[in-house]
Design a protein around this motif. Structure first.
Motif, short mmCIF file in Angstrom:
data_model
loop_
_atom_site.label_atom_id
_atom_site.label_comp_id
_atom_site.label_asym_id
_atom_site.label_seq_id
_atom_site.Cartn_x
_atom_site.Cartn_y
_atom_site.Cartn_z
N LEU A 34 -6.42 3.71 -2.56
CA LEU A 34 -5.94 2.32 -2.50
C LEU A 34 -7.08 1.34 -2.75
O LEU A 34 -6.86 0.27 -3.34
N ALA A 35 -8.29 1.68 -2.31
CA ALA A 35 -9.44 0.82 -2.58
C ALA A 35 -9.74 0.77 -4.09
O ALA A 35 -10.05 -0.29 -4.64
N GLU A 36 -9.61 1.91 -4.76
CA GLU A 36 -9.82 1.94 -6.20
C GLU A 36 -8.74 1.15 -6.92
O GLU A 36 -9.01 0.44 -7.90
N TYR A 37 -7.51 1.29 -6.47
CA TYR A 37 -6.41 0.52 -7.04
C TYR A 37 -6.68 -0.98 -6.91
O TYR A 37 -6.55 -1.74 -7.89
N ALA A 38 -7.07 -1.41 -5.70
CA ALA A 38 -7.33 -2.83 -5.48
C ALA A 38 -8.47 -3.32 -6.37
O ALA A 38 -8.44 -4.44 -6.88
N GLU A 39 -9.46 -2.48 -6.59
CA GLU A 39 -10.60 -2.86 -7.42
C GLU A 39 -10.19 -3.07 -8.87
O GLU A 39 -10.59 -4.07 -9.50
N LEU A 56 -1.14 -10.65 -19.42
CA LEU A 56 -0.48 -9.37 -19.17
C LEU A 56 0.80 -9.49 -18.35
O LEU A 56 1.72 -8.69 -18.50
N GLY A 57 0.86 -10.49 -17.46
CA GLY A 57 1.97 -10.56 -16.52
C GLY A 57 1.83 -9.50 -15.44
O GLY A 57 0.88 -8.69 -15.45
N PHE A 58 2.77 -9.49 -14.50
CA PHE A 58 2.66 -8.56 -13.37
C PHE A 58 2.79 -7.11 -13.82
O PHE A 58 1.94 -6.28 -13.53
N SER A 59 3.86 -6.79 -14.54
CA SER A 59 4.06 -5.40 -14.96
C SER A 59 2.94 -4.93 -15.88
O SER A 59 2.48 -3.78 -15.76
N GLY A 60 2.50 -5.79 -16.78
CA GLY A 60 1.42 -5.42 -17.67
C GLY A 60 0.14 -5.09 -16.93
O GLY A 60 -0.54 -4.10 -17.23
N SER A 61 -0.20 -5.92 -15.94
CA SER A 61 -1.42 -5.67 -15.17
C SER A 61 -1.31 -4.38 -14.37
O SER A 61 -2.27 -3.61 -14.26
N GLN A 62 -0.11 -4.11 -13.82
CA GLN A 62 0.08 -2.87 -13.08
C GLN A 62 0.00 -1.66 -14.00
O GLN A 62 -0.55 -0.60 -13.63
N CYS A 63 0.54 -1.79 -15.19
CA CYS A 63 0.49 -0.71 -16.18
C CYS A 63 -0.95 -0.40 -16.56
O CYS A 63 -1.36 0.77 -16.63
N PHE A 64 -1.73 -1.44 -16.82
CA PHE A 64 -3.14 -1.25 -17.17
C PHE A 64 -3.91 -0.68 -15.98
O PHE A 64 -4.84 0.12 -16.16
N ALA A 65 -3.55 -1.10 -14.77
CA ALA A 65 -4.22 -0.54 -13.58
C ALA A 65 -3.98 0.96 -13.50
O ALA A 65 -4.91 1.73 -13.20
N HIS A 66 -2.76 1.37 -13.75
CA HIS A 66 -2.43 2.80 -13.73
C HIS A 66 -3.26 3.54 -14.79
O HIS A 66 -3.81 4.62 -14.52
N ARG A 67 -3.36 2.97 -15.97
CA ARG A 67 -4.12 3.61 -17.06
C ARG A 67 -5.61 3.71 -16.70
O ARG A 67 -6.25 4.74 -16.95
N ASP A 90 0.82 -1.22 0.00
CA ASP A 90 0.00 0.00 0.00
C ASP A 90 0.85 1.26 0.00
O ASP A 90 0.57 2.22 -0.73
N SER A 91 1.91 1.27 0.81
CA SER A 91 2.79 2.45 0.83
C SER A 91 3.51 2.61 -0.50
O SER A 91 3.69 3.74 -0.98
N GLY A 92 3.92 1.50 -1.10
CA GLY A 92 4.60 1.56 -2.39
C GLY A 92 3.69 2.08 -3.49
O GLY A 92 4.09 2.92 -4.30
N VAL A 93 2.45 1.60 -3.53
CA VAL A 93 1.49 2.04 -4.54
C VAL A 93 1.16 3.52 -4.33
O VAL A 93 1.12 4.30 -5.29
N TRP A 94 0.93 3.90 -3.09
CA TRP A 94 0.58 5.30 -2.78
C TRP A 94 1.69 6.24 -3.24
O TRP A 94 1.43 7.27 -3.87
N ALA A 95 2.93 5.87 -2.96
CA ALA A 95 4.05 6.72 -3.37
C ALA A 95 4.16 6.79 -4.89
O ALA A 95 4.39 7.86 -5.47
N ALA A 96 3.97 5.65 -5.56
CA ALA A 96 4.13 5.61 -7.02
C ALA A 96 2.99 6.32 -7.74
O ALA A 96 3.14 6.73 -8.90
N LEU A 97 1.85 6.48 -7.08
CA LEU A 97 0.72 7.16 -7.70
C LEU A 97 0.77 8.68 -7.52
O LEU A 97 -0.08 9.40 -8.09
N GLN A 98 1.74 9.17 -6.78
CA GLN A 98 1.76 10.61 -6.50
C GLN A 98 1.82 11.49 -7.75
O GLN A 98 1.12 12.51 -7.81
#
Length: 218
Positions: A45-50, A62-73, A21-29
């Motif tokens: 963080l709830a929206e990210y998890a969703e 997608l793999g891990f990085s792909g899924s995280q990239c799409f989550a960011h988008r 959670d702390s890592g995601v929060w920092a990276a979303l800044q």
């Protein structure tokens, strides 16, 4: 069963050992700065998890990085923002630098004297070696979330384990998927359900060490 009777621990990586959670929060800044205003951390963080849950059926593709990239988008689209794929990949690659919880390394060092330590999580192949080194486990003991070793008779046989020998160490969001022999690590006691839906309910990995030490004295 008592804590000293198990032979292996199956430990969730994120939110138990790694402070996701702390890592995601920092990276979303950077994205949140573009959004402007005050952002509520719990809501973000709830929206990210969703969105991550929504992408999980495509994880094999997608793999891990792909899924995280799409989550960011998808988060950017939710918030009416534009984000480049480069920004999305920068967000995804931040996972390699997510911090361990302060008590995790010492707890793993202690617990591996008594148990085989298995860690469940998802990371790109190039990141697994370093993470395993930080956690003090072998790459073979890092298990993808796409598989469940407790439902794999061949895996259990090859590793000379039975389901009853394994205690699952998990987080509140995942406790519903585990049906027996569960240790719930709830680092925020305010979020713990009452009564506890697990065999053991504690606040941290350090507390698990303390409980094990008490069991040895009995």
């Amino acid at each position: 069963m008592g804590l000293t009777e198990y032979r292996a621990l199956l430990i969730d990586c994120d939110e138990v050992l790694v402070d996701r959670d702390s890592g995601v929060w920092a990276a979303l800044q950077p994205l949140l700065d573009s959004r402007g205003g005050h952002s509520d951390k719990e809501q973000v963080l709830a929206e990210y998890a969703e969105v991550v849950r929504g992408l999980y059926p495509r994880f094999a593709e997608l793999g891990f990085s792909g899924s995280q990239c799409f989550a960011h988008r998808q988060l950017a689209e939710r918030w009416g923002l534009k984000a480049s794929w480069e920004e999305g990949m920068s967000f995804a690659r931040s996972a390699a630098n997510w911090s361990l919880f302060e008590d995790a390394p010492g707890a793993m060092l202690y617990l591996r004297k008594f148990y085989r330590l298995l860690v469940r999580g998802d990371r790109d192949t190039e990141d697994r070696g370093l993470l395993c080194e930080r956690l003090g486990i072998t790459p073979d003991d890092f298990i993808s979330l796409a598989s469940d070793p407790l439902l794999d008779p061949e895996w259990l046989k090859n590793n000379e384990l039975e389901v009853r020998h394994v205690l699952q160490v998990t987080r509140p969001a995942a406790v519903g998927s585990a049906t027996r022999d569960v240790c719930l690590i709830c680092r925020d006691p305010a979020k713990r359900s009452s009564p506890c839906a697990a065999d053991y309910c504690i606040n941290s990995m350090a507390d698990l060490v303390a409980q094990h030490q008490l069991s040895l004295r009995r």
